[in-house]
Design an enzyme around this catalytic site. Sequence first.
Site, short mmCIF file in Angstrom:
data_model
loop_
_atom_site.label_atom_id
_atom_site.label_comp_id
_atom_site.label_asym_id
_atom_site.label_seq_id
_atom_site.Cartn_x
_atom_site.Cartn_y
_atom_site.Cartn_z
N ASP A 269 -15.23 -4.84 -3.66
CA ASP A 269 -15.17 -4.40 -2.27
C ASP A 269 -15.53 -2.95 -2.02
O ASP A 269 -15.82 -2.59 -0.87
CB ASP A 269 -13.80 -4.76 -1.66
N THR B 1 -8.31 -2.92 -5.05
CA THR B 1 -9.29 -3.52 -4.13
C THR B 1 -9.39 -5.01 -4.42
O THR B 1 -8.89 -5.49 -5.43
CB THR B 1 -10.71 -2.95 -4.34
N ASP B 2 -10.07 -5.73 -3.57
CA ASP B 2 -10.49 -7.08 -3.93
C ASP B 2 -11.88 -6.97 -4.57
O ASP B 2 -12.46 -5.88 -4.67
CB ASP B 2 -10.46 -8.01 -2.70
N TRP B 3 -12.40 -8.10 -4.97
CA TRP B 3 -13.62 -8.23 -5.78
C TRP B 3 -14.81 -7.47 -5.17
O TRP B 3 -15.24 -7.79 -4.06
CB TRP B 3 -13.92 -9.73 -5.87
#
Length: 749
Positions: free
Chosen positions: A303, A299-301
Amino acid sequence: MRKLAIIALCFVVCQYGYTQTPAEKQKIESLIKQMTLEEKVGQMTQVTLAVVAKGGWGNRDGSLDPVALKKAIDDYKVGSILNTTAHALSVDTWRTDMTEIQDETKNTRLKIPVIYGLDGIHGQTYTLNSTLFPQNIAMAATRNPELAAKAAKVTASELRASGVRWNFAPVLDCGRQPLWSRFPETYGEDVYIGKTMGAAGIKAYEEDGLKNITAVASCMKHYLGYSASRTGKDRTPIYMPEIEMREYYLPQFREAVKAGSSSIMINSGEINGEPVHASKYLLTDVLRTELGFQGLIVTDWEDIKRLYDRHNVASTPRAAVAMAVNAGIDMSMVPGDFSFYDLLIEAVKNKEVPMSRIDDAVRRILALKMKVGLFDNPYPEEAAKANFGKAEYQTLALDAAHEAMTLLKNSNNTLPLAKNMKVLVAGPAAQSITALNGCWSYTWQGNQEEWYPKDSKTILQAITDKLGAANVVTTTKKGFDDLANFDATQLKKAAAGVDAIILCLGENAYAESPGNTPELALPDEQLKLAEAAVLSGKPVILVLTEGRPRFITSIEPSMKGILMAYWSGKKTAEAIADVLFGDYNPDGILPFSYPRSMGEMVLYDRKPTEDVREVFNDNINTGYWPLFPFGWGLSYTTFEYSDIQLSSSTLKGDADLTLTVTIKNTGSKDGKHTVELYSHDLYASITPNMQRLRAFKKVSLKAGESQTVSFTINKNDLAFVNAQLKTVTEAGDFEVMIGNKKAKFTYEQ
Ligand code: BGC
């Protein structure tokens, strides 16, 4: 269930360019058999360095807190750590941290090493004195994938020297929205450049084999459509028909999968109301099944949390975790706590996530760890250290910055300037290092000069080095925002004694949401400075150091020269000075259409109706009316093309067609030049683009020299996405354009 497991196993075993040995395969399977649910979910958990650092989020020196580290690795069994705390750390600090982290894993039951990830998007961001190269947007201007590959190799070497084997790069988002604050991280508006540059970077990161000390696992990002937010504000909604997604945003990822990228990071945003982190269609059906991606999905930060607390598509944090993992997420960049771990365990126990999905994710995580050699030796390799900061990297950084420089205007050959001239170097970027490097430069935002290498030069220093202090004056103080830097009265006064003004305007560094801008025009105080410079009566040369094209339309007519320098890394200042004073003949060309105004934001690959401006009964083809078009860039020499020779006037079925031109340097200076091949499908079932870039080659020609350049294309190079969402090439007439020459051929199926 068994069938699924076999498919998953085959995915891992058969990863492109790397084959697991039977022993490696067996080791992974045996680990999975032994692992408890907690151990598996721990592997899927990624936390940020602050979680294990002394003083937590307040940490400044990167030192680790043994108690916090033990908690993360022994109690929560985390599989991955990322990021820095406040700023770049020394190579030695990184190596110590990596050693302490891996030492701690030795105390766990199964001794599975941690994989550490960092963002080396234009050089290794978070190691002090690393080599920073041009941002992707500037790299795209070089049209030189070999150069991009060499820079990526240095980035990989400097990451590996720091003990880190996973790089969150390249960014493959297509830059079709210049307002977007991450535009500088993109390769610009064209699909082909993004595909070519992205694949070159991935191969350079990974081609040595990830056990090698000059390699890192790449992480293509941010899948999918992240750059296309409606408002241009970071992480805001995207509305995109699938035909557009497949035509302009997906091909870069398809190519990157083919190039062998080991991992992928997901777009934090939503498409058509569905957050991408929750999209089984995009993560599993398209990415896994259609594109055949076998690597790790991270995932991104934060998310997954955001599915609940920002996107509001999950009504509880646990529902958010289940939604994302079921959609296809393998690892969660949580990253500030262990909530994901607790919630995923609960979700599995409640049968909200099947164990087969957990095993699939863990298998991919262990496979990546195996691939980068962490099971052989998790510690920073001794020999890798010697690959940090080699002298030749500086030469490469200068080569890349040189080739990025894009000369947009040169009235009456005002440039290059003579070296015995007296010049005023003014404007906020004249004494700034941060405005030359931009985002992800020793800090996330890149705007803290104290972390940059001490030998970084400002534009003022680079010009002074060339002309001597007696010939250079300035009104600019150190730091972009100093009020004196916008003082028009002082500037006019100082201009009295000089032959020319070099006016350095643009943007100071920013990254992500802090870089959101309410408008694209250069700020008023900069435009006023330009007006004052012009009123002095001295020739004004505008140097732009900016991550995205800020409108300069009102001042452009009165500038004698305009140099687009982008954020070109460590050697930006030297490259600017070399171009302005004739020590380098510029050859960069725009990877985007430099827009004129908000109402003139048409892109180069426009549709026929965008090309036409309807004026009563008289339709004229001036719909594409940027200030400077895509591909624009001047040289101090001139080039001429012969007519295009085609190997045949018909292209049949799967055959090849060769197009040949001869290009001659007709001026008096040696120079490099990019030969670009565009195609235009004259009639098609979906309105055709007026132009599509299909290939390019950069040549180097001495004054008077000629070279013949050939391109071989086939039907795939002419394809488009049709109404049934299939990529097709339809029979019919095509036009090809190279420079100012055109030719036609017919495609028959
Ligand atoms: C960015 C990613 C980056 C991640 C880790 C996020 O805010 O969107 O591009 O890889 O942080 O630093």
